[in-house]
Each structure stands twice: as C-alpha cells, then as structure tokens.
Design a protein around this motif. Structure first.
Motif, short mmCIF file in Angstrom:
data_model
loop_
_atom_site.label_atom_id
_atom_site.label_comp_id
_atom_site.label_asym_id
_atom_site.label_seq_id
_atom_site.Cartn_x
_atom_site.Cartn_y
_atom_site.Cartn_z
N ASN A 141 13.25 -2.28 22.11
CA ASN A 141 12.61 -1.21 21.36
C ASN A 141 11.58 -1.73 20.39
OD1 ASN A 141 14.22 0.75 22.63
ND2 ASN A 141 15.87 0.46 21.15
N ALA A 142 10.73 -0.81 19.92
CA ALA A 142 9.74 -1.16 18.90
C ALA A 142 10.41 -1.16 17.52
CB ALA A 142 8.59 -0.16 18.92
N ARG A 143 9.72 -1.78 16.60
CA ARG A 143 10.20 -1.81 15.21
C ARG A 143 10.21 -0.38 14.66
NH1 ARG A 143 9.39 -5.55 10.79
NH2 ARG A 143 8.10 -6.85 12.15
N ILE A 144 11.26 -0.03 13.94
CA ILE A 144 11.34 1.27 13.30
C ILE A 144 10.58 1.23 12.00
CG2 ILE A 144 12.86 3.02 12.32
CD1 ILE A 144 15.03 2.08 14.23
N SER A 145 9.60 2.11 11.86
CA SER A 145 8.78 2.12 10.65
C SER A 145 9.60 2.52 9.45
CB SER A 145 7.59 3.10 10.82
OG SER A 145 6.88 3.21 9.62
N GLU A 146 9.42 1.81 8.34
CA GLU A 146 10.13 2.13 7.10
C GLU A 146 9.69 3.49 6.56
OE1 GLU A 146 9.60 -1.04 4.41
OE2 GLU A 146 10.70 -2.53 5.61
N GLU A 147 8.42 3.86 6.84
CA GLU A 147 7.93 5.16 6.35
C GLU A 147 8.59 6.30 7.10
OE1 GLU A 147 3.76 5.11 6.72
OE2 GLU A 147 3.43 3.56 5.23
N GLY A 148 8.96 6.02 8.41
CA GLY A 148 9.60 7.08 9.18
C GLY A 148 11.04 7.25 8.74
N GLN A 180 0.47 -5.77 19.87
CA GLN A 180 1.48 -4.88 19.29
C GLN A 180 2.86 -5.12 19.91
OE1 GLN A 180 -0.74 -1.11 19.88
NE2 GLN A 180 -0.45 -0.76 17.70
N LYS A 181 2.87 -5.45 21.19
CA LYS A 181 4.14 -5.79 21.83
C LYS A 181 4.70 -7.09 21.27
CE LYS A 181 3.25 -3.41 26.22
NZ LYS A 181 3.01 -3.57 27.68
N LEU A 182 3.80 -8.03 21.03
CA LEU A 182 4.25 -9.31 20.47
C LEU A 182 4.78 -9.14 19.05
CD1 LEU A 182 1.45 -11.76 21.72
CD2 LEU A 182 3.75 -11.46 22.64
N THR A 183 4.14 -8.27 18.29
CA THR A 183 4.57 -8.08 16.90
C THR A 183 5.72 -7.09 16.78
OG1 THR A 183 2.90 -6.37 16.59
CG2 THR A 183 2.28 -8.62 16.01
N GLY A 184 6.05 -6.41 17.89
CA GLY A 184 7.16 -5.47 17.85
C GLY A 184 6.77 -4.06 17.51
N ASP A 185 5.47 -3.78 17.40
CA ASP A 185 5.03 -2.42 17.07
C ASP A 185 5.12 -1.48 18.26
OD1 ASP A 185 4.48 -3.11 14.43
OD2 ASP A 185 2.47 -3.82 14.93
N LEU A 186 5.25 -2.03 19.46
CA LEU A 186 5.42 -1.23 20.67
C LEU A 186 6.64 -1.71 21.44
CD1 LEU A 186 1.77 -0.90 22.10
CD2 LEU A 186 3.11 0.86 20.93
N PRO A 187 7.32 -0.80 22.14
CA PRO A 187 8.45 -1.23 22.98
C PRO A 187 7.91 -2.06 24.14
CG PRO A 187 7.96 1.07 23.38
CD PRO A 187 7.12 0.66 22.21
N VAL A 188 8.76 -2.90 24.68
CA VAL A 188 8.35 -3.76 25.78
C VAL A 188 9.49 -3.84 26.80
CG1 VAL A 188 9.15 -5.86 24.61
CG2 VAL A 188 7.40 -6.02 26.39
N ASN A 232 21.45 -10.80 20.60
CA ASN A 232 22.51 -9.78 20.71
C ASN A 232 21.91 -8.36 20.68
OD1 ASN A 232 24.24 -11.91 20.78
ND2 ASN A 232 25.35 -11.40 18.92
N GLY A 233 20.75 -8.21 21.33
CA GLY A 233 20.10 -6.91 21.42
C GLY A 233 19.21 -6.57 20.25
N GLN A 234 19.23 -7.37 19.18
CA GLN A 234 18.39 -7.11 18.02
C GLN A 234 17.07 -7.86 18.18
OE1 GLN A 234 20.14 -7.93 14.19
NE2 GLN A 234 18.19 -7.73 13.11
N ARG A 235 16.00 -7.12 18.24
CA ARG A 235 14.69 -7.72 18.50
C ARG A 235 14.19 -8.53 17.31
NH1 ARG A 235 9.41 -4.52 20.96
NH2 ARG A 235 8.00 -6.32 21.04
#
Length: 233
Positions: free
Chosen positions: A226-233, A98-106, A155-158
């Motif tokens: 940061n983690a990826r922001i969910s589109e559903e959220g 999940q960290k590798l895919t961006g689903d969790l912050p690292v 530039n800070g964008q994961r």
C-alpha cells in the motif's frame, strides 16, 4: 473605229478597277472601325489587364504563404508530439518515483526473505549471537535496494525513504511498530536479479548463516504494498 472601241473597253476596265479599289478601301475602313478602340477604352483595357496581373501575383503569393503555413503547422505538430511524449515520460517518471517513495501503491513480482532466530543455542553460548538483529535486516534491505528493488516491506509494513529500523530486545521496531521474529522481508523487483544477488558466494546469505541466522528465500509472483497514509488524511 477599232481604236475607238479599244479606248472604250480600256476605259471600262479602268472604271471597274477603280470601283473595286474604292470598294476594297471602304470595306477595309469599315472593318478597321470594328476593332478600333477609343483612348478611354484603351485605358480601361490597360487598367483591367494590370489588375489581372496584380491579382495573379497576389494569388501566387497567397499560395506560397499557404504552403509555408502548412509546413509551419507540420513542424508545430511534430514539436507538440515531441512535447507530449516528454510530458508522458515525465508523468511515468513521477509515478515511478512516487512508488519508490511510497506515495503510490505498488504491485508486482519479487522475492521474500525470511529471517529466523536459530533453533539451536548451545548452553555455553551467548543467546544474542543466535538471534536476528537490526544489522542483519539492514544487510538484506541494502542488498535488495542495490539490486533494483522498487519497494520493500518488513512483516507487511512498507518501508519509506525516511523509515527507521531499531532492535529492541527480542523484537525489531520499524517506524515505531514492533515486530517479533521471524522477520519476513518482501521486495518488489525482478526476482531473477534479486535472488542471485542475495545468493552470491560470501554474500548476504552466507554472512547471515555465519551469524547463526536461519534464512529462507522464495520467489513471489504477486506482492502488493500500500501507499503511505497521509497524516493530513
């Protein structure tokens, strides 16, 4: 007279002996009656003895069954401990993915790579040969990933598994967001592995310098993405 006296004495001895024999017989008979059991009592005694034997046998079987149950429980506990460890390993692996895919912050140590357009552009040269292009950024990112980087940002964008990078004139677009130079690429991973991989002879840094790109490398103790922001959220 002597013969008559002897007979009397002999008769008296026989009388006493007979009396003693009769008394002993009677005592023996009386004593035998004390321990003598009837058929019914014998049957009861046999029944109770047999019941006792059966109970002792059942107790032995129960003890053996208890010992077997204890062994089974120990085996089950060992199996459960192994399963719990496997579950824990799966959870950790899931978190890592999940960290590798961006689903969790690292967060962690890593390196920072800064790419800048060349400050000097000869008048007779094409300016495009002295600016950072998406191919240069891809080279750095690919080298970092192959060296074990866990997460990367521009530039800070994961960046995520489905991110795309495109060059649009003097800027670079990352997932639709434009970023002007300089381009700061941060990567979380072992800096003692990431840094040497970039600095290999004829490696990525040398190639970028040959393309007139200014490169600066720096080890970073703390990088947070940061983690990826969910589109559903």
């Amino acid at each position: 007279m002597r013969r008559s006296g002897s007979k009397v004495i002999f008769s008296f001895v026989l009388l006493i002996s007979g009396f003693l024999v009769a008394y002993s017989y009677q005592q023996t008979k009386n004593n035998a009656e004390v321990v003598q059991l009837s058929d019914q009592e014998l049957e009861k005694d046999f029944y109770y003895r047999q019941q006792l034997i059966n109970i002792e046998k059942e107790n032995k079987e129960l003890r053996e069954e208890v010992e077997q149950k204890k062994a089974d429980i120990q085996s089950m506990e060992g199996s459960l401990a192994t399963q719990e460890q496997k579950v824990a390993d799966y959870v950790e692996e899931k978190k890592h993915l999940q960290k590798l895919t961006g689903d969790l912050p690292v967060k962690g140590d890593g390196v920072q790579v800064t790419l800048k357009d060349s400050d000097y552009v000869p008048s007779e040269e094409n300016v495009n040969q002295y600016i950072v292009h998406e191919s240069h950024i891809h080279k750095v990112i690919n080298e970092l990933l192959s060296s074990g980087a866990n997460a990367i940002a521009i530039n800070g964008q994961r960046l995520y598994r489905d991110s795309y990078i495109a060059c649009t004139g003097p800027v670079v677009t990352v997932d639709g967001v434009q970023h002007p130079a300089p381009f700061v690429i941060t990567a979380i991973g072992d800096p003692d592995v990431l840094m040497p991989s970039l600095e290999l002879t004829h490696g990525v840094v040398d190639q970028l310098v040959n393309d007139n790109v200014e490169v600066a490398l720096e080890k970073k103790q703390t990088i947070s993405l940061n983690a990826r922001i969910s589109e559903e959220g």
